[in-house]
Design a protein around this motif. Structure first.
Motif, PDB file in Angstrom:
ATOM      1  N   ASN A  68      13.764   7.616  -0.845  1.00 38.03           N
ATOM      2  CA  ASN A  68      13.275   6.239  -0.914  1.00 38.03           C
ATOM      3  C   ASN A  68      13.403   5.528   0.416  1.00 38.03           C
ATOM      4  O   ASN A  68      12.540   4.701   0.770  1.00 38.03           O
ATOM      5  CB  ASN A  68      14.047   5.477  -2.000  1.00 38.03           C
ATOM      6  N   ALA A  69      14.460   5.834   1.161  1.00 39.80           N
ATOM      7  CA  ALA A  69      14.605   5.237   2.483  1.00 39.80           C
ATOM      8  C   ALA A  69      13.478   5.704   3.407  1.00 39.80           C
ATOM      9  O   ALA A  69      12.949   4.914   4.216  1.00 39.80           O
ATOM     10  CB  ALA A  69      15.965   5.597   3.073  1.00 39.80           C
ATOM     11  N   LEU A  70      13.077   6.979   3.290  1.00 42.12           N
ATOM     12  CA  LEU A  70      11.987   7.491   4.112  1.00 42.12           C
ATOM     13  C   LEU A  70      10.680   6.758   3.798  1.00 42.12           C
ATOM     14  O   LEU A  70       9.956   6.330   4.722  1.00 42.12           O
ATOM     15  CB  LEU A  70      11.828   8.987   3.872  1.00 42.12           C
ATOM     16  N   PHE A  71      10.368   6.584   2.514  1.00 46.79           N
ATOM     17  CA  PHE A  71       9.136   5.881   2.157  1.00 46.79           C
ATOM     18  C   PHE A  71       9.211   4.409   2.536  1.00 46.79           C
ATOM     19  O   PHE A  71       8.193   3.791   2.889  1.00 46.79           O
ATOM     20  CB  PHE A  71       8.862   6.030   0.661  1.00 46.79           C
ATOM     21  N   ALA A  72      10.409   3.823   2.489  1.00 49.08           N
ATOM     22  CA  ALA A  72      10.559   2.430   2.912  1.00 49.08           C
ATOM     23  C   ALA A  72      10.215   2.281   4.386  1.00 49.08           C
ATOM     24  O   ALA A  72       9.539   1.309   4.792  1.00 49.08           O
ATOM     25  CB  ALA A  72      11.987   1.956   2.643  1.00 49.08           C
ATOM     26  N   LEU A  73      10.661   3.230   5.203  1.00 45.75           N
ATOM     27  CA  LEU A  73      10.329   3.183   6.626  1.00 45.75           C
ATOM     28  C   LEU A  73       8.832   3.375   6.855  1.00 45.75           C
ATOM     29  O   LEU A  73       8.247   2.756   7.767  1.00 45.75           O
ATOM     30  CB  LEU A  73      11.124   4.259   7.373  1.00 45.75           C
ATOM     31  N   HIS A  99      10.729   1.668  -7.404  1.00 46.97           N
ATOM     32  CA  HIS A  99       9.888   1.350  -8.557  1.00 46.97           C
ATOM     33  C   HIS A  99       8.702   2.304  -8.659  1.00 46.97           C
ATOM     34  O   HIS A  99       8.296   2.705  -9.760  1.00 46.97           O
ATOM     35  CB  HIS A  99       9.383  -0.089  -8.456  1.00 46.97           C
ATOM     36  N   THR A 100       8.157   2.686  -7.500  1.00 46.54           N
ATOM     37  CA  THR A 100       6.999   3.579  -7.502  1.00 46.54           C
ATOM     38  C   THR A 100       7.393   4.992  -7.924  1.00 46.54           C
ATOM     39  O   THR A 100       6.725   5.613  -8.758  1.00 46.54           O
ATOM     40  CB  THR A 100       6.353   3.608  -6.108  1.00 46.54           C
ATOM     41  N   TYR A 115      -3.660   1.846   3.995  1.00 48.96           N
ATOM     42  CA  TYR A 115      -2.477   2.591   4.443  1.00 48.96           C
ATOM     43  C   TYR A 115      -1.404   2.601   3.362  1.00 48.96           C
ATOM     44  O   TYR A 115      -0.822   3.651   3.038  1.00 48.96           O
ATOM     45  CB  TYR A 115      -1.946   1.969   5.740  1.00 48.96           C
ATOM     46  N   ALA A 116      -1.137   1.421   2.766  1.00 48.29           N
ATOM     47  CA  ALA A 116      -0.108   1.334   1.732  1.00 48.29           C
ATOM     48  C   ALA A 116      -0.494   2.162   0.512  1.00 48.29           C
ATOM     49  O   ALA A 116       0.350   2.812  -0.112  1.00 48.29           O
ATOM     50  CB  ALA A 116       0.116  -0.125   1.347  1.00 48.29           C
ATOM     51  N   ASN A 117      -1.762   2.160   0.142  1.00 45.30           N
ATOM     52  CA  ASN A 117      -2.203   2.954  -1.005  1.00 45.30           C
ATOM     53  C   ASN A 117      -2.063   4.454  -0.746  1.00 45.30           C
ATOM     54  O   ASN A 117      -1.770   5.226  -1.668  1.00 45.30           O
ATOM     55  CB  ASN A 117      -3.649   2.619  -1.357  1.00 45.30           C
ATOM     56  N   ILE A 118      -2.269   4.865   0.496  1.00 44.18           N
ATOM     57  CA  ILE A 118      -2.064   6.283   0.833  1.00 44.18           C
ATOM     58  C   ILE A 118      -0.597   6.660   0.671  1.00 44.18           C
ATOM     59  O   ILE A 118      -0.260   7.713   0.111  1.00 44.18           O
ATOM     60  CB  ILE A 118      -2.565   6.555   2.262  1.00 44.18           C
ATOM     61  N   ILE A 119       0.314   5.794   1.145  1.00 44.11           N
ATOM     62  CA  ILE A 119       1.751   6.061   1.008  1.00 44.11           C
ATOM     63  C   ILE A 119       2.149   6.081  -0.466  1.00 44.11           C
ATOM     64  O   ILE A 119       2.961   6.912  -0.897  1.00 44.11           O
ATOM     65  CB  ILE A 119       2.579   5.036   1.789  1.00 44.11           C
ATOM     66  N   VAL A 120       1.574   5.169  -1.265  1.00 39.89           N
ATOM     67  CA  VAL A 120       1.857   5.155  -2.700  1.00 39.89           C
ATOM     68  C   VAL A 120       1.391   6.455  -3.353  1.00 39.89           C
ATOM     69  O   VAL A 120       2.070   7.008  -4.231  1.00 39.89           O
ATOM     70  CB  VAL A 120       1.200   3.932  -3.359  1.00 39.89           C
ATOM     71  N   ALA A 124       3.743   9.018  -5.310  1.00 35.04           N
ATOM     72  CA  ALA A 124       3.536   9.434  -6.697  1.00 35.04           C
ATOM     73  C   ALA A 124       3.565  10.955  -6.826  1.00 35.04           C
ATOM     74  O   ALA A 124       4.158  11.498  -7.771  1.00 35.04           O
ATOM     75  CB  ALA A 124       2.210   8.882  -7.213  1.00 35.04           C
ATOM     76  N   ILE A 125       2.929  11.646  -5.872  1.00 35.24           N
ATOM     77  CA  ILE A 125       2.954  13.112  -5.907  1.00 35.24           C
ATOM     78  C   ILE A 125       4.386  13.626  -5.727  1.00 35.24           C
ATOM     79  O   ILE A 125       4.838  14.542  -6.434  1.00 35.24           O
ATOM     80  CB  ILE A 125       2.024  13.680  -4.828  1.00 35.24           C
ATOM     81  N   THR A 126       5.103  13.023  -4.787  1.00 40.63           N
ATOM     82  CA  THR A 126       6.492  13.418  -4.561  1.00 40.63           C
ATOM     83  C   THR A 126       7.344  13.172  -5.799  1.00 40.63           C
ATOM     84  O   THR A 126       8.227  13.959  -6.133  1.00 40.63           O
ATOM     85  CB  THR A 126       7.073  12.651  -3.362  1.00 40.63           C
TER      86      THR A 126
END
Length: 304
Positions: A68-73, A99-100, A115-120, A124-126
């Motif tokens: 989660n810290a990685l995705f936050a960055l 939450h995601t 960009y944010a939708n790509i990260i989301v 989700a896959i992760t």
């Protein structure tokens, strides 16, 4: 460590093999791996199955927080890409990632850029893969077959039918049946060959009964020390001098789960008591019934 041993250890590390150190503690041989964590991380699946539950939970928790810290960055790297989040707030992006990944979806914070939708999407896959892996590991840990077999704290050598006999006890603590139970006893001791070469020899000890169709209560294992026994002519001092140990292996099929189980126990030289016998655990009640008193399972008495 001698120079030659150091060279061999360095060569083993170059080839990816862990270096093992053998030490004797309380009369028992123990193998202490040098660089054990390195070998564990090379086989993470085995490590996750063999570590304690506290270690398993700790690794999963640390990995979850780090993910989660990685995705936050990654969200922070996209600038102001989340609706409802404070700009540059690591806290908001971190908990949005939580939450995601957990599919909670409070709706307070939402992606507002491509960009944010790509990260989301990556998150989700992760999440799917992570939940599948952790669930599989947890199920594998729960489904591992285990045996609850109690062995007597000591083994004794006492006459039986006029022959010195090595004896020890085993008991099934689950009160169900272990079908087709097999008991194997191995004697390990140091020996020097006629050429002067040192080796750790292993002998099979024959039991009066090494199989049981259904192991439910107790099992008194007996090995007669006759002319064909590796213990023939042995003394208490010779057992200590040769670093003698007995390795007990019990295997069978658990009737409840229909899976193969096994149990293992080791007796060192100081655990083998001479001229002693076990206290009888079989009792007769006043009404004629028989029962087993496990309070005296480990008790012994000397032979006068």
């Amino acid at each position: 460590m001698k120079p030659r041993q150091k060279r061999n250890s360095a060569k083993a590390r170059q080839h990816g093999f862990p270096v093992a150190k053998i030490q004797i503690q309380d009369g028992r041989f123990q193998i202490v791996s040098l660089g054990a964590w390195y070998s564990y991380w090379r086989d993470p699946y085995h490590m996750m199955l063999t570590i304690s539950w506290w270690g398993f939970i700790a690794i999963v928790a640390i990995a979850y927080i780090a993910l989660n810290a990685l995705f936050a960055l990654l969200y922070l790297a996209g600038g102001d890409c989340l609706e409802g989040a404070r700009p540059g707030s690591f806290e908001d992006t971190f908990f949005f990632s939580v939450h995601t990944l957990a599919s909670i979806g409070y709706g307070v914070i939402a992606p507002k850029t491509t960009y944010a939708n790509i990260i989301v999407t990556l998150s989700a896959i992760t999440s799917l893969l992570t939940i599948a892996v952790v669930t599989g590991l947890a199920f594998a840990r729960f489904s591992l077959p285990t045996a609850r077999v109690l062995f007597s704290r000591v083994a004794v050598i006492a006459p039986y039918d006029g022959v010195p006999t090595l004896m020890f006890r085993a008991a099934n603590q689950r009160r169900n049946l272990i079908l087709e139970a097999q008991l194997q006893v191995y004697l390990m001791r140091d020996e020097i060959s006629s050429e002067g070469q040192f080796m750790r020899r292993i002998y099979d000890l024959k039991l009066l009964r090494h199989q049981s169709p259904s192991f439910a209560l107790t099992w008194a294992a007996m090995h007669p020390i006759d002319e064909n026994s590796p213990l023939y002519g042995a003394t208490p001092d010779s057992l200590f001098d040769n670093q003698t140990t007995l390795v007990i292996s019990l295997s069978g099929i658990d009737e409840t789960v229909a899976q193969a189980i096994h149990a293992r126990h080791i007796y060192a030289a100081q655990d083998i008591l001479w001229n002693n016998r076990f206290v009888d655990v079989l009792r007769d009640s006043p009404n004629g019934d028989r029962y087993i008193d496990y309070n005296h399972f480990h008790d012994i008495v000397p032979i006068e």
